[in-house]
Design a protein around this motif. Structure first.
Motif, PDB file in Angstrom:
ATOM      1  N   ALA A  45       0.841  -1.207   0.000  1.00  0.00           N
ATOM      2  CA  ALA A  45       0.000   0.000   0.000  1.00  0.00           C
ATOM      3  C   ALA A  45       0.874   1.253   0.000  1.00  0.00           C
ATOM      4  O   ALA A  45       0.573   2.241  -0.685  1.00  0.00           O
ATOM      5  N   ILE A  46       1.974   1.218   0.748  1.00  0.00           N
ATOM      6  CA  ILE A  46       2.871   2.374   0.775  1.00  0.00           C
ATOM      7  C   ILE A  46       3.480   2.596  -0.609  1.00  0.00           C
ATOM      8  O   ILE A  46       3.521   3.732  -1.101  1.00  0.00           O
ATOM      9  N   GLU A  47       3.913   1.516  -1.241  1.00  0.00           N
ATOM     10  CA  GLU A  47       4.557   1.670  -2.546  1.00  0.00           C
ATOM     11  C   GLU A  47       3.568   2.118  -3.617  1.00  0.00           C
ATOM     12  O   GLU A  47       3.925   2.895  -4.512  1.00  0.00           O
ATOM     13  N   SER A  48       2.330   1.652  -3.470  1.00  0.00           N
ATOM     14  CA  SER A  48       1.308   2.098  -4.415  1.00  0.00           C
ATOM     15  C   SER A  48       1.007   3.590  -4.200  1.00  0.00           C
ATOM     16  O   SER A  48       0.852   4.357  -5.159  1.00  0.00           O
ATOM     17  N   ALA A  49       0.955   4.016  -2.941  1.00  0.00           N
ATOM     18  CA  ALA A  49       0.732   5.434  -2.633  1.00  0.00           C
ATOM     19  C   ALA A  49       1.892   6.279  -3.168  1.00  0.00           C
ATOM     20  O   ALA A  49       1.692   7.376  -3.706  1.00  0.00           O
ATOM     21  N   ARG A  50       3.099   5.735  -3.057  1.00  0.00           N
ATOM     22  CA  ARG A  50       4.282   6.468  -3.536  1.00  0.00           C
ATOM     23  C   ARG A  50       4.195   6.672  -5.058  1.00  0.00           C
ATOM     24  O   ARG A  50       4.497   7.759  -5.571  1.00  0.00           O
ATOM     25  N   ALA A  51       3.737   5.623  -5.754  1.00  0.00           N
ATOM     26  CA  ALA A  51       3.602   5.722  -7.217  1.00  0.00           C
ATOM     27  C   ALA A  51       2.546   6.770  -7.581  1.00  0.00           C
ATOM     28  O   ALA A  51       2.740   7.569  -8.501  1.00  0.00           O
ATOM     29  N   ALA A 245      -4.190   7.343   2.925  1.00  0.00           N
ATOM     30  CA  ALA A 245      -5.235   8.372   2.851  1.00  0.00           C
ATOM     31  C   ALA A 245      -4.741   9.597   2.085  1.00  0.00           C
ATOM     32  O   ALA A 245      -5.489  10.199   1.307  1.00  0.00           O
ATOM     33  N   MET A 246      -3.481   9.949   2.294  1.00  0.00           N
ATOM     34  CA  MET A 246      -2.923  11.108   1.567  1.00  0.00           C
ATOM     35  C   MET A 246      -2.986  10.873   0.064  1.00  0.00           C
ATOM     36  O   MET A 246      -3.387  11.766  -0.690  1.00  0.00           O
TER      37      MET A 246
END
Ligand SMILES: *Cc1c(COP(=O)(O)O)cnc(C)c1O
Length: 395
Positions: A45-51, A245-246
């Motif tokens: 989820a973090i890596e997807s948010a980063r993308a 969320a961001m």
């Protein structure tokens, strides 16, 4: 009526952002560094948010470091550039007088450590002139830090022109884009930005999370030492729900940007027209080159603090530029930098609209401000002297 007109201070979280973070609190609460499934889900989820975040500003995912918000990003960007400058024997920085305190106080700290900072003037319209920046650049300049858009008066700086000039000279360029991300279009490649700060709670994400963009090849120094999270650039177990969320809030904000901006600009200009009818008042900052949501006025002969309290009684949440509430009597450094004298700067009011602000609300705000200003002036000894001709009006 209850009207929230302080969206530059913080925003209400969007339903999309709240829904996006829930599974990462209830189900996939694992530590992203753990090897079992719940941890790996969080990591993904973090890596997807980063993308997502990277794509929305035209960056590469490897160029995004998640932080605790705008202040941390500003600190890390500026201190990193200063460390690189120091190593190269360059100790000169260029900035301006209307930056957020997260930038100004970091620069003050560097001045105490032997750096020299040139603060560019922002003139009456609250905007830096690229040719003046050009003249300020030196052989030993290691960093230029100019905000994308101002949090008090909403003025939008000529970021692309500034970035191009810095890139041409090989000088690092940082921009505090906390007020701009999710509100006006940003592309770090087109704007020639090396370092950019953002904060989720200014675009309907949660508080306590943000990001720092650092162009590939720009070496960041750590503010927080510890584990190897964020490619070793920011230690500490990641704020997974916040990060998720961001990115959801940011995608939503960018997708609706044009539609929202058009609506807001119409309301903003309608509000400005209404408040301009108040005698001895003035709009602060350029009338056109400002954020779609921002309105900032000075009213002569009154105290901004009293104005805010009376507006609160009428159900309106707004802000004043002056810092009296924090125990200091200094008026806003931003209003002083655009040439407002102390007395006038004290009578300021910032209204920052949101995507759900209505025309009826704007009508109510105008009506209320008109009444409250008139009431406060009727009690004001300063106003009495002004109207009696004992002192002269500035506005
Ligand atoms: C709000 C704000 C900050 C600070 O961001 P936080 O996430 O609250 O630390 C920095 N710069 C600007 C321009 C801001 O408006």
């Amino acid at each position: 009526m209850k009207i929230y007109a302080d969206n530059a201070a913080t925003t209400k979280m969007s339903k999309t952002a709240i829904a996006a973070m829930m599974p990462y609190m209830e189900e996939y609460f694992g530590n992203p560094s753990s090897l079992y499934t719940a941890g790996q889900k969080a990591k993904e989820a973090i890596e997807s948010a980063r993308a997502t975040v990277a794509e929305l500003i035209g960056a590469d995912p490897r160029e995004i470091v998640f932080t605790s918000g705008g202040s941390e990003s500003d600190n890390q960007a500026i201190l990193s550039a200063a460390a690189l400058g120091r190593a190269a024997g360059k100790r000169h920085i260029v900035s301006d007088g209307i930056e957020h305190h997260a930038v100004l106080h970091t620069l003050k700290k560097l001045e105490r450590e032997g750096f020299e900072v040139t603060y560019l003037p922002v003139h009456e319209n609250g905007i830096v002139r690229p040719e003046e920046l050009e003249n300020a650049l030196r052989e030993d300049t290691c960093l230029v830090s100019v905000m994308y858009a101002n949090n008090e008066i909403g003025t939008v700086q000529p970021i692309c022109e500034i970035g191009a000039r810095c890139r041409q000279r090989g000088i690092l360029f940082h921009t505090d884009a906390v007020q701009a991300v999710g509100h006006i279009p940003i592309n770090v490649a087109k704007d020639h930005v090396d370092l950019l700060s953002a904060s989720a709670h200014k675009f309907h994400g949660p508080k306590g999370v943000g990001f720092l963009y650092a162009r590939r090849g720009v070496k960041l120094s750590n503010l927080i030492e510890g584990g190897a999270q964020e490619r070793g650039k920011r230690a500490g177990t990641e704020n997974v729900p916040g990060i998720v969320a961001m990115s959801a809030a940011m995608r939503e904000a960018v997708e609706k940007m044009d539609e929202n901006a058009q609506k807001l600009i119409t309301l903003r200009d309608y509000l400005i027209a209404g408040l301009s009818e108040i005698p001895h008042s003035a709009l602060n900052g350029d009338a056109a080159r400002r954020l779609p949501s921002n309105v900032n006025f000075c009213f002569e002969g009154i105290e901004g603090e009293s104005l805010l309290l009376l507006l609160d009684d009428l159900g309106i949440a707004a802000s004043s530029g002056s810092a009296c509430t924090s125990g200091s009597l200094d008026p806003s450094h931003v209003l002083l930098a655009i040439g407002r004298v102390h007395d006038v700067a004290h009578g300021s009011l910032r209204l920052s609209l949101g995507e759900d602000t209505t025309r009826e609300e704007v009508d109510y705000i105008v009506e209320s401000v008109k009444n409250v200003v008139e009431k406060l002036r009727s009690f004001s000894p300063v106003w009495r002297d002004l109207t009696a001709g004992k002192t002269k009006f500035y506005l």
